[in-house]
Design a protein around this motif. Structure first.
Motif, short mmCIF file in Angstrom:
data_model
loop_
_atom_site.label_atom_id
_atom_site.label_comp_id
_atom_site.label_asym_id
_atom_site.label_seq_id
_atom_site.Cartn_x
_atom_site.Cartn_y
_atom_site.Cartn_z
N SER A 29 -16.35 27.14 54.90
CA SER A 29 -15.03 26.60 54.51
C SER A 29 -13.92 27.16 55.38
N ASP A 30 -14.29 27.84 56.47
CA ASP A 30 -13.31 28.39 57.41
C ASP A 30 -12.36 27.30 57.89
N ILE A 59 -9.77 25.75 48.95
CA ILE A 59 -8.36 25.98 48.63
C ILE A 59 -8.01 27.47 48.63
N GLU A 60 -9.03 28.35 48.50
CA GLU A 60 -8.77 29.79 48.50
C GLU A 60 -8.82 30.38 49.90
N GLU A 61 -9.24 29.58 50.86
CA GLU A 61 -9.36 30.06 52.25
C GLU A 61 -7.97 30.42 52.80
N PRO A 62 -7.83 31.57 53.51
CA PRO A 62 -6.53 31.88 54.14
C PRO A 62 -6.11 30.76 55.09
N HIS A 98 -4.19 24.20 50.55
CA HIS A 98 -3.65 25.23 49.66
C HIS A 98 -2.81 24.62 48.54
N HIS A 99 -2.18 23.47 48.83
CA HIS A 99 -1.32 22.82 47.82
C HIS A 99 -2.12 22.39 46.59
N LEU A 100 -3.44 22.23 46.74
CA LEU A 100 -4.27 21.83 45.60
C LEU A 100 -4.50 22.98 44.63
#
Length: 246
Positions: free
Chosen positions: A74-75, A114-117, A122-124
């Motif tokens: 998920s990178d 969604i937790e990936e830096p 990220h909006h999800l």
């Protein structure tokens, strides 16, 4: 024009007309007019700009399945490369991921994404607001914080009804606030377009719950004072009573 597009364009026009009535001028009148009267240029523009193909959906879902099975990472850089190679738009991918989440599919993969830096999605992470159409018509209003005598606008929001005095409103990430009043402010609209209309915007006045409770407690501690009656009034009432008895 394809005859199959005529009924759908009329239905879409009516839906957009309702949305324009409910939400103001956010929907262009020319768009509704063009769909209602079957302008081919307007109808084709709607068809070209709308929808996500099954092929695009399948590509994103296949990638989610690979992440779920730990066959892909998920990178963020890997996600960007995959979207480019599959020729999938980032915003379309986000919508497909949101649909899968609503359907309860690929939960582990979506959580990783969604937790990936620096995640593209990220909006999800934020809880998605309910769709307006699921709850019928909504009304725009301003929430105003009147705590400590101030008047600070908090948020402009949509709600199915204007809160009543005494009801509780809980801002996102904030403390409980009590509605202490509602004002309706006249606001001009459409100035830029040269056609000015005026609308009443409800301003919901709020105070922090603890401040309202403190004020109520202070008021309860004030000793009750008997209403003062002037001697003149008292003697007049006595005279009238005596006359009525005679």
């Amino acid at each position: 024009m394809n005859s199959h597009h005529v009924p759908s364009s009329l239905i879409l026009a009516e839906l957009l007309r309702l949305e324009r009535w409910e939400g103001g001028d956010s929907i262009e009148a020319t768009r509704i007019f063009g769909l209602l009267h079957g302008f081919e240029s307007i109808v084709n523009a709607e068809i070209d700009s709308y929808g996500i193909s099954e092929e695009t959906q399948a590509k994103v879902e296949a990638f989610l399945q690979e992440i779920e099975n730990e066959e892909a990472t998920s990178d963020t850089n890997n996600v960007m490369r995959r979207l480019r190679s599959d020729n999938v738009d980032q915003s379309d991918a986000g919508k497909i991921i949101e649909l899968c989440r609503m359907q309860g599919r690929f939960p582990a993969a979506i959580e990783k994404l969604i937790e990936e830096p620096d995640s593209l999605f990220h909006h999800l992470k934020r809880s998605s607001p309910p769709e307006r159409n699921w709850h019928g018509a909504t009304h725009f209003m301003e929430l105003v914080d009147c705590t400590a005598g101030a008047r600070n606008r908090l948020h402009g929001v949509f709600a199915p009804a204007v809160p009543r005095v005494g009801e509780i409103v809980v801002p996102e990430g904030g403390s409980k606030m009590i509605v202490i009043g509602v004002e309706h402010h006249m606001t001009p609209q459409g100035i830029e377009a040269g056609i000015t209309t005026h609308r009443l915007i409800p301003h919901v006045l709020l105070k922090a719950e603890d401040e309202v409770e403190t004020a109520a407690e202070a008021e309860a501690e004030v000793p009750f004072e008997k209403e003062f009656t002037s001697p003149t009034t008292t003697s007049l009432i006595t005279d009238l009573d005596e006359e009525s008895l005679n």
